[in-house]
Design an enzyme around this catalytic site. Structure first.
Site, PDB file in Angstrom:
ATOM      1  N   LEU A  15      56.361  95.916  73.883  1.00 49.83           N
ATOM      2  CA  LEU A  15      55.574  94.831  73.266  1.00 49.83           C
ATOM      3  C   LEU A  15      54.101  95.221  73.199  1.00 49.83           C
ATOM      4  O   LEU A  15      53.275  94.676  73.903  1.00 49.83           O
ATOM      5  CB  LEU A  15      55.738  93.530  74.064  1.00 49.83           C
ATOM      6  CG  LEU A  15      56.948  92.678  73.746  1.00 49.83           C
ATOM      7  CD1 LEU A  15      56.921  91.391  74.542  1.00 49.83           C
ATOM      8  CD2 LEU A  15      57.040  92.362  72.272  1.00 49.83           C
ATOM      9  N   HIS A  16      53.802  96.197  72.361  1.00 53.44           N
ATOM     10  CA  HIS A  16      52.400  96.559  72.131  1.00 53.44           C
ATOM     11  C   HIS A  16      51.843  95.642  71.048  1.00 53.44           C
ATOM     12  O   HIS A  16      52.486  94.666  70.668  1.00 53.44           O
ATOM     13  CB  HIS A  16      52.274  98.047  71.778  1.00 53.44           C
ATOM     14  CG  HIS A  16      53.017  98.417  70.527  1.00 53.44           C
ATOM     15  ND1 HIS A  16      52.465  98.307  69.282  1.00 53.44           N
ATOM     16  CD2 HIS A  16      54.281  98.860  70.339  1.00 53.44           C
ATOM     17  CE1 HIS A  16      53.345  98.680  68.369  1.00 53.44           C
ATOM     18  NE2 HIS A  16      54.467  99.025  68.995  1.00 53.44           N
ATOM     19  N   ALA A  17      50.682  95.938  70.534  1.00 56.03           N
ATOM     20  CA  ALA A  17      49.941  95.014  69.668  1.00 56.03           C
ATOM     21  C   ALA A  17      50.749  94.383  68.535  1.00 56.03           C
ATOM     22  O   ALA A  17      50.773  93.162  68.410  1.00 56.03           O
ATOM     23  CB  ALA A  17      48.706  95.712  69.104  1.00 56.03           C
TER      24      ALA A  17
END
Length: 93
Positions: A15-17
């Site tokens: 769950l990065h940007a």
């Protein structure tokens, strides 16, 4: 009504940007009070992109979603789909 669901993260980079933004935006637009927690950690506001990113969720990690309010199950269906989809694969192709 309160609904809870445990979900395995499908995005190959976690769950990065980008996936965090999509997830937080959907949580916010639902109008419900929703939290997300990694493993047995402290839950954070799912509508907060910074809160979601701060969990440092990686591919294959399990998170627990909790939603409060009318239609909670349906909202969790939508959010589960966002979390199990590999958004990084979509971006590459």
């Amino acid at each position: 009504m309160t609904a809870t669901r445990t979900v395995r993260i499908g995005s190959s980079h976690g769950l990065h940007a980008r996936p965090a933004k999509l997830f937080a935006q959907a949580a916010k637009e639902s109008g419900l009070s929703i939290t997300i927690a990694k493993d047995s950690g402290k839950p954070v506001n799912a509508a907060s992109i910074l809160g979601v990113i701060s969990l440092a969720v990686e591919y294959g990690d399990y998170v627990t979603l909790t939603a409060d309010g009318d239609g909670a199950e349906g909202v969790l269906d939508t959010l589960t789909e966002l979390l199990t989809t590999d958004h990084d694969q979509d971006a590459a192709g």
